[in-house]
Write a protein that holds these residues in place. Structure first.
Motif, PDB file in Angstrom:
ATOM      1  N   LEU A 151       0.699  -1.215   0.061  1.00 17.62           N
ATOM      2  CA  LEU A 151       0.075  -0.084   0.030  1.00 17.62           C
ATOM      3  C   LEU A 151       0.971   1.357  -0.171  1.00 17.62           C
ATOM      4  O   LEU A 151       1.824   1.116   0.709  1.00 17.62           O
ATOM      5  CB  LEU A 151      -0.793  -0.073   1.163  1.00 17.62           C
ATOM      6  N   ARG A 152       0.832   2.275  -0.984  1.00 19.42           N
ATOM      7  CA  ARG A 152       1.297   3.467  -0.844  1.00 19.42           C
ATOM      8  C   ARG A 152       0.385   4.502  -0.539  1.00 19.42           C
ATOM      9  O   ARG A 152      -0.605   4.818  -1.034  1.00 19.42           O
ATOM     10  CB  ARG A 152       1.963   3.645  -2.340  1.00 19.42           C
ATOM     11  N   VAL A 153       0.728   5.130   0.497  1.00 19.45           N
ATOM     12  CA  VAL A 153      -0.298   6.181   1.156  1.00 19.45           C
ATOM     13  C   VAL A 153       0.355   7.750   0.796  1.00 19.45           C
ATOM     14  O   VAL A 153       1.511   7.740   1.408  1.00 19.45           O
ATOM     15  CB  VAL A 153      -0.609   5.939   2.583  1.00 19.45           C
ATOM     16  N   LEU A 154      -0.404   8.270   0.486  1.00 17.53           N
ATOM     17  CA  LEU A 154      -0.181   9.909   0.227  1.00 17.53           C
ATOM     18  C   LEU A 154      -1.018  10.723   0.930  1.00 17.53           C
ATOM     19  O   LEU A 154      -2.318  10.598   1.030  1.00 17.53           O
ATOM     20  CB  LEU A 154      -0.082  10.310  -1.365  1.00 17.53           C
ATOM     21  N   ILE A 155      -0.419  11.532   1.820  1.00 12.57           N
ATOM     22  CA  ILE A 155      -1.325  12.459   2.431  1.00 12.57           C
ATOM     23  C   ILE A 155      -1.031  13.796   2.087  1.00 12.57           C
ATOM     24  O   ILE A 155       0.198  14.241   1.713  1.00 12.57           O
ATOM     25  CB  ILE A 155      -0.823  12.410   4.211  1.00 12.57           C
ATOM     26  N   VAL A 156      -2.248  14.584   1.772  1.00 16.17           N
ATOM     27  CA  VAL A 156      -2.171  15.919   1.047  1.00 16.17           C
ATOM     28  C   VAL A 156      -2.715  16.790   1.764  1.00 16.17           C
ATOM     29  O   VAL A 156      -3.947  16.727   2.487  1.00 16.17           O
ATOM     30  CB  VAL A 156      -2.891  15.671  -0.230  1.00 16.17           C
ATOM     31  N   TRP A 172      -4.224  -2.083   9.120  1.00 15.77           N
ATOM     32  CA  TRP A 172      -3.365  -2.377   8.036  1.00 15.77           C
ATOM     33  C   TRP A 172      -2.094  -3.509   8.438  1.00 15.77           C
ATOM     34  O   TRP A 172      -2.076  -4.418   7.459  1.00 15.77           O
ATOM     35  CB  TRP A 172      -2.713  -1.299   7.291  1.00 15.77           C
ATOM     36  N   ALA A 173      -1.771  -3.517   9.531  1.00 17.97           N
ATOM     37  CA  ALA A 173      -0.647  -4.121   9.879  1.00 17.97           C
ATOM     38  C   ALA A 173      -1.192  -5.777   9.981  1.00 17.97           C
ATOM     39  O   ALA A 173      -0.519  -6.652   9.899  1.00 17.97           O
ATOM     40  CB  ALA A 173      -0.018  -3.830  11.195  1.00 17.97           C
TER      41      ALA A 173
END
Lengths: 99, 464
Positions: B8-13, B183-184
């Motif tokens: 999973l690649r998470v981006l916080i904006v 998620w873990a």
């Protein structure tokens, strides 16, 4: 232009080119079920015609003209605005990308 | 250590990448690290819609990050770009206004972008028992179906700046803590499981899993797990190769928990969380072992004595478990969550514990084994899918209403409740073949689960 630099659909120029993208599709009775990535979308007859016409890339203006020819002009709405509404929804679902 | 690429690649904006998004990035990283999750497994980055590149974060954000025990070192702002957006599976914005600005600029991310408040709501108290890669689409559908979701945190006014920032820091940290825990638990296990001889061995729709228990507080969890999973337990000596192994540790000592997590295990300080996350972990790890081989529906399955199975399909939290519990008192309980169907319509049972909505333990749904609920076991006859029914609770339905759906409409609903649809050999066409082999998809509207009991002979019989 990278697909990620797509402006808002409402701002799409007439000569902007769009292309439909999907991983699998089933057509039945004028409707189409489309799988694009992890998203599944059931397309109305107008949206189905739109994505079929955009399979090899097409300009927004030509797309509007094509839909008006097939279905007639949308009552009470500018054909250009109508096709942009469809494109906005299909862009969000990943079924349409900008060329 | 786990041996898998980033799942999973998470981006916080946010707008400037100096406040909320910087805090979210560092707090989420901290919580993931505390679960032993590496950046190679879940990658968390941040960027700003209108950020200048290379600036430090705000002092207020730095102070909040440090107050929460996370590390603000080395941070520099980044301006959002197409490349950054395209590299993200899940995008989290600070506010509703930022979500709108993001989607205005990149319309195609609308269904994988959420405000943090929204995400906290969508994950509230529930683990989506689905592989991480499917979470953005699942959450997006849950958002479509929800009536009103708070898109922004309710915070003290900006006049009271310190209070505002502390409250915001608390909310961001709490949301990050829960997401990291979810998620873990759903990450794949080591590719080379080596369970002990005493491991609890389970059969989950034909997938052999082993669960080992560790830690000074694990005894009640181990006992409860064996009781709850009794219908999936593999009895006696088992020579079948284990396909996935899980270690569950329950211990009050933070150091023991940290060590267990660094080994890739699930580790908690309290039994309730261990039980809760174990169920989801087992389900997801079993699903991942059968990707592309079977159609795996988010559905409850109920079997007739002769082996015909009716699959009741619905999103999480909309009545599958209640229906499975009610109908399972009279017919074979196959599963309440994941219905696995092979290419020949054969159904492999997964009689897992049921999450009971009425009671919560420590904010978590309580789980009961099918034995404790006195549910009917699956029959000895081979199980075969006979019918697919979309279920919909309708408080105004005086009596249950069953209607056939046009093929594409039925498929559209069904496709949203399939794990790894895109990895099926013929994708939508595999699903269409299955649907047509059982005579299509029906929709059942009903008020109470008990109202469906009299319909069951018809549902089994018409299709058999």
């Amino acid at each position: 232009m990278s697909p990620a630099e797509v402006p808002e659909a409402a701002a799409l120029a007439d000569d902007a080119r769009v292309r439909s993208v999907w991983d699998d599709a089933i057509e039945r009775d004028g409707q189409m079920l489309v799988l694009a990535g992890n998203e599944v979308s059931l397309l109305s007859p107008v949206a189905t015609e739109l994505v079929l016409a955009a399979r090899d890339g097409i300009s927004v203006a030509a797309l509007g003209a094509h839909l008006a020819e097939v279905f007639g002009a949308p009552p009470g709405q500018d054909p250009g605005a109508a096709v942009r509404d469809f494109l906005a929804a299909l862009l969000q679902r990943g079924v349409i990308a900008l060329d | 250590m786990r041996e898998v690429p980033a799942r999973l690649r998470v981006l916080i904006v946010d707008s400037d990448n100096a406040g909320r998004s910087a805090a979210g990035e560092r707090m989420l990283r901290r919580h993931l690290a505390s679960h032993g999750v590496s950046a190679e497994e879940i990658r968390v980055t941040s960027a700003g819609l209108d950020a200048a590149d290379g600036e430090p974060m705000l002092d207020l954000a730095r102070a909040e990050i440090e107050r929460k025990g996370a590390n603000p070192a080395g941070f520099r702002t980044r301006s959002l770009s197409a490349v950054i957006v395209d590299a993200a599976d899940l995008i989290v914005t600070g506010t509703k206004a930022e979500w709108e600005a993001l989607v205005g600029r990149y319309p195609y991310v609308a269904r994988r972008a959420f405000t943090l408040s929204e995400l906290a709501y969508l994950y509230d108290g529930a683990v989506r028992a689905a592989p991480l890669a499917e979470h953005p689409a699942l959450l997006s559908r849950r958002r479509d179906a929800a009536a009103a979701i708070p898109l922004d945190f309710e915070l003290p006014p900006l006049d009271a700046l310190e209070e505002h920032v502390h409250e915001l820091g608390d909310r961001i940290d709490a949301a990050c803590a829960w997401m990291a825990a979810v998620w873990a638990a759903l990450l794949p296990a080591s590719s080379h499981p080596e369970p002990s001889a005493d491991a609890m061995r389970l059969d989950a729709f034909g997938v052999r899993l082993a669960v080992d228990f560790a830690g000074s507080g694990v005894a009640p969890v181990a006992a409860a797990a064996r009781r709850m999973w009794s219908r999936c337990l593999v009895p006696g000596v088992d020579d079948a190769p284990v396909e996935s192994a899980i270690e569950v540790t329950v211990d009050p000592d933070a150091e023991v928990i940290a060590q267990a997590r660094s080994r890739g295990g699930l580790a908690y300080s309290d039994p309730a969380h261990a039980i809760h996350f174990l169920t989801s972990a087992i389900t997801v790890r079993a699903i991942e072992q059968r990707v592309g081989g079977m159609v795996m529906l988010h559905a409850a399955g109920i079997a007739a004595p002769t082996g015909e199975v009716v699959g009741f399909i619905a999103p999480s939290g909309t009545g599958k478990t209640t229906l499975a519990r009610t109908l399972g008192a009279h017919y074979g309980y196959v599963t309440d969550e994941t219905l696995a169907v092979d290419p020949d319509r054969g159904v492999l049972p997964y009689p897992k514990p049921l999450s009971i909505l009425e009671r919560r333990v420590g904010g978590l749904k309580e789980e009961w084994g099918p034995e404790s609920l006195d549910l009917v076991p699956v029959p000895g006859a081979p199980l075969r899918l006979a019918r697919l029914v979309l279920i919909e609770r309708d408080v105004y339905a005086d009596r249950p209403v069953l209607e056939e759906l046009p093929l594409l409409e039925g498929l559209a609903h069904l496709a949203e409740q399939i794990s790894f649809l895109a990895r099926l050999p013929r994708k939508l066409h595999t699903l269409a073949d299955l649907v047509e082999s059982v005579g299509g998809v029906s929709r059942l509207r009903y008020r109470e689960a008990r109202d469906v009991i009299p319909l069951m002979p018809r549902l089994f019989g018409e299709a058999a």
